[in-house]
Design an enzyme around this catalytic site. Structure first.
Site, mmCIF file in Angstrom:
data_model
loop_
_atom_site.group_PDB
_atom_site.id
_atom_site.type_symbol
_atom_site.label_atom_id
_atom_site.label_comp_id
_atom_site.label_asym_id
_atom_site.label_seq_id
_atom_site.Cartn_x
_atom_site.Cartn_y
_atom_site.Cartn_z
ATOM 1 N N HIS A 156 3.378 48.822 16.775
ATOM 2 C CA HIS A 156 4.513 47.932 17.019
ATOM 3 C C HIS A 156 5.557 48.753 17.791
ATOM 4 O O HIS A 156 5.656 49.962 17.598
ATOM 5 C CB HIS A 156 5.064 47.502 15.650
ATOM 6 C CG HIS A 156 6.142 46.471 15.689
ATOM 7 N ND1 HIS A 156 7.444 46.761 16.020
ATOM 8 C CD2 HIS A 156 6.129 45.146 15.404
ATOM 9 C CE1 HIS A 156 8.184 45.661 15.938
ATOM 10 N NE2 HIS A 156 7.403 44.669 15.574
ATOM 11 N N LYS A 161 9.175 40.644 5.168
ATOM 12 C CA LYS A 161 7.768 40.287 5.369
ATOM 13 C C LYS A 161 7.004 40.245 4.048
ATOM 14 O O LYS A 161 5.837 39.867 4.015
ATOM 15 C CB LYS A 161 7.118 41.269 6.341
ATOM 16 C CG LYS A 161 7.692 41.121 7.746
ATOM 17 C CD LYS A 161 7.028 42.028 8.754
ATOM 18 C CE LYS A 161 7.707 41.797 10.117
ATOM 19 N NZ LYS A 161 7.206 42.704 11.136
HETATM 20 C C1 LIG Z 1 7.662 43.571 11.842
HETATM 21 C C2 LIG Z 1 7.110 44.913 12.051
HETATM 22 C C3 LIG Z 1 7.941 46.026 12.274
HETATM 23 C C4 LIG Z 1 9.431 45.907 12.391
HETATM 24 O O1 LIG Z 1 9.986 45.419 11.217
HETATM 25 P P1 LIG Z 1 11.521 44.959 11.193
HETATM 26 O O2 LIG Z 1 11.619 44.199 9.928
HETATM 27 O O3 LIG Z 1 11.743 44.115 12.412
HETATM 28 O O4 LIG Z 1 12.339 46.200 11.204
HETATM 29 C C5 LIG Z 1 7.354 47.254 12.420
HETATM 30 N N1 LIG Z 1 6.029 47.398 12.348
HETATM 31 C C6 LIG Z 1 5.195 46.364 12.126
HETATM 32 C C7 LIG Z 1 3.737 46.597 12.026
HETATM 33 C C8 LIG Z 1 5.715 45.096 11.979
HETATM 34 O O5 LIG Z 1 4.888 44.068 11.775
#
Ligand SMILES: *Cc1c(COP(=O)(O)O)cnc(C)c1O
Length: 426
Positions: free
Chosen positions: A143, A246
């Site tokens: 990412h 998440k």
């Molecule tokens: C969403 C995500 C991030 C970033 O997370 P944030 O909540 O936007 O800081 C980093 N790595 C992965 C694999 C992600 O899915």
């Protein structure tokens, strides 16, 4: 810091967890109020869990309870509410430590999310330990939040990024990984589960190989914690980062786990209140862990919400949920295979419920917009992983990402929407 008054505010020990009833998706869905909504006159089909997960009633209630009954600033207060807020904040930290099996609460630093956690490592450990000619190993499937902070550090210091490539199924080439180490390798920073491909990387093995070279490892766990149990001590990594939102908790709260040995010797990240022991104009001494890394008023409500999300996951059959999700993924793969001209991007042996695909040469934004007309929420774009798009030589893809509250009917709605897209663009 402990004071004689602490004895008055000690919380009773957490009640022993009751065994969870077997996983039942209908009952689980009832815990998430938003899933009852209609979108465009149709029942909401939420397949954008990779971007953010929905929140169970227990998390929403915990936020409301905090603001209704407990709100005060933490750490500095002697008054009743401040003690209650501090206890709730620190209880959340303990829940996180237990959830990922950290050795101590002091290893849990509350941050805004994965992105801030990684920037913290880069700006403290990175700026102190990584210099000209040094190297950082990442992967082709990162990412952007596990690329850009390291790229910025490399630019500043004259260091270099080395990249573990992946094959077309979306699996890392571990043979190449072994050859990337040099005497200048200072850190390995890898994604646990790909947010585009769903690949579950063999992180335990990757850590062992790094350690054989004496190199510490950071794991980006943003997509792992919502799908499976994570044990940082079993993984053996020095750093692990993830986002609350998440994993069914609020936005604006996340976790940096760092082994105490590393965190202790790292300089602070931001300066301000709460992170110091004493301040005068000639000399400042920093506070102990975890305060040293938590300058200013933290996201108290968010951390309490994260604690509530962990309680929620502990209250359901989380292993049953993971099995259910694996089953749903298999179903999704099967039925999507029946959609003509659909090309699936991630087909790794070991993957979770992330389904990225292209549909002939129809632009993903058009696919997403038409699906939205049917109440189906997916994501379209580069998914903050442009190197993955480059690997497949495409500008963008459509992504449906699953959670344990999704159903076969959700997948059927997606497939029926895709047939509509094909008819329109036929
Ligand atoms: C969403 C995500 C991030 C970033 O997370 P944030 O909540 O936007 O800081 C980093 N790595 C992965 C694999 C992600 O899915």
């Amino acid at each position: 810091m402990s004071s004689p008054l602490d004895i008055l505010t000690l919380q009773p020990p957490e009640p022993a967890a009751r065994p969870a009833p077997p996983f039942d998706v209908r009952r689980i869905r009832a815990d998430f109020p938003i899933l009852g909504q209609q979108v465009q006159g149709q029942p909401l089909v939420y397949l954008d869990n990779g971007a953010t997960a929905q929140k169970p009633r227990a998390v929403i209630d915990a936020l409301s309870h905090y603001y209704t009954d407990q709100n005060a600033n933490v750490h500095r207060g002697v008054h009743h509410l401040s003690q209650i807020a501090t206890d709730a904040y620190e209880a959340a930290r303990r829940k996180v430590a237990t959830f990922i099996n950290a050795a101590s609460d002091r290893e849990i630093i509350f941050v805004r999310g994965t992105t801030e956690g990684i920037n913290l490592i880069a700006q403290t450990f990175g700026r102190e330990q990584i210099g000209e000619g040094d190297e950082i190993i990442i992967t082709e499937m990162e990412h952007h939040s596990n690329i850009v902070p390291w790229w910025m550090l490399c630019r500043e210091k004259g260091a270099k990024l080395r990249v573990i490539p992946m094959n077309d199924r979306g699996e890392l080439c571990l043979d190449t990984y072994q050859t990337l180490f040099t005497s200048r390798t200072k850190l390995v920073s890898i994604i646990h589960i790909s947010n585009v491909l769903g690949t579950v990387n063999p992180v335990r093995e990757i850590v062992q190989i790094a350690h054989a070279h004496g190199v510490p490892v950071h794991i980006d766990g943003a997509q792992a914690v919502p799908h499976q149990r994570v044990d940082v001590r079993a993984l053996g990594c020095e750093f692990y980062t993830f986002s609350g939102h998440k994993m069914f908790a609020p936005t604006g709260i996340g976790v940096l786990y760092g082994s105490e040995t590393y965190l202790d010797t790292m300089p602070p990240y931001q300066g301000g209140g709460s992170m110091i022991q004493s301040v005068d104009f000639d000399n400042i001494t920093y506070g102990n862990l975890p305060n040293k890394f938590e300058a200013g008023t933290p996201n108290i409500a968010g951390s309490i919400g994260l604690g509530a999300a962990i309680d929620y996951l502990n209250s359901i059959d989380f292993d049953g949920a993971a099995k259910y999700e694996a089953n749903l993924l298999e179903y999704a793969h099967d039925v999507l295979r029946g959609v003509p001209d659909l090309k699936m991007l991630g087909t790794a042996e070991c993957k979770v419920g992330v389904l990225s695909f292209t549909l002939s040469d129809i632009h993903p934004h058009d696919v997403g917009t038409i699906l939205d007309q049917a109440g189906v929420a997916v994501r379209a774009g580069h998914h903050c992983a442009q190197p993955v798009m480059k690997h497949y030589d495409i500008p963008a893809a459509t992504r449906a990402s699953l959670s344990f509250y999704n159903t076969r009917e959700d997948i059927d709605a997606l497939v029926s929407g895709l047939h509509t897209v094909r008819k329109i663009f036929g």
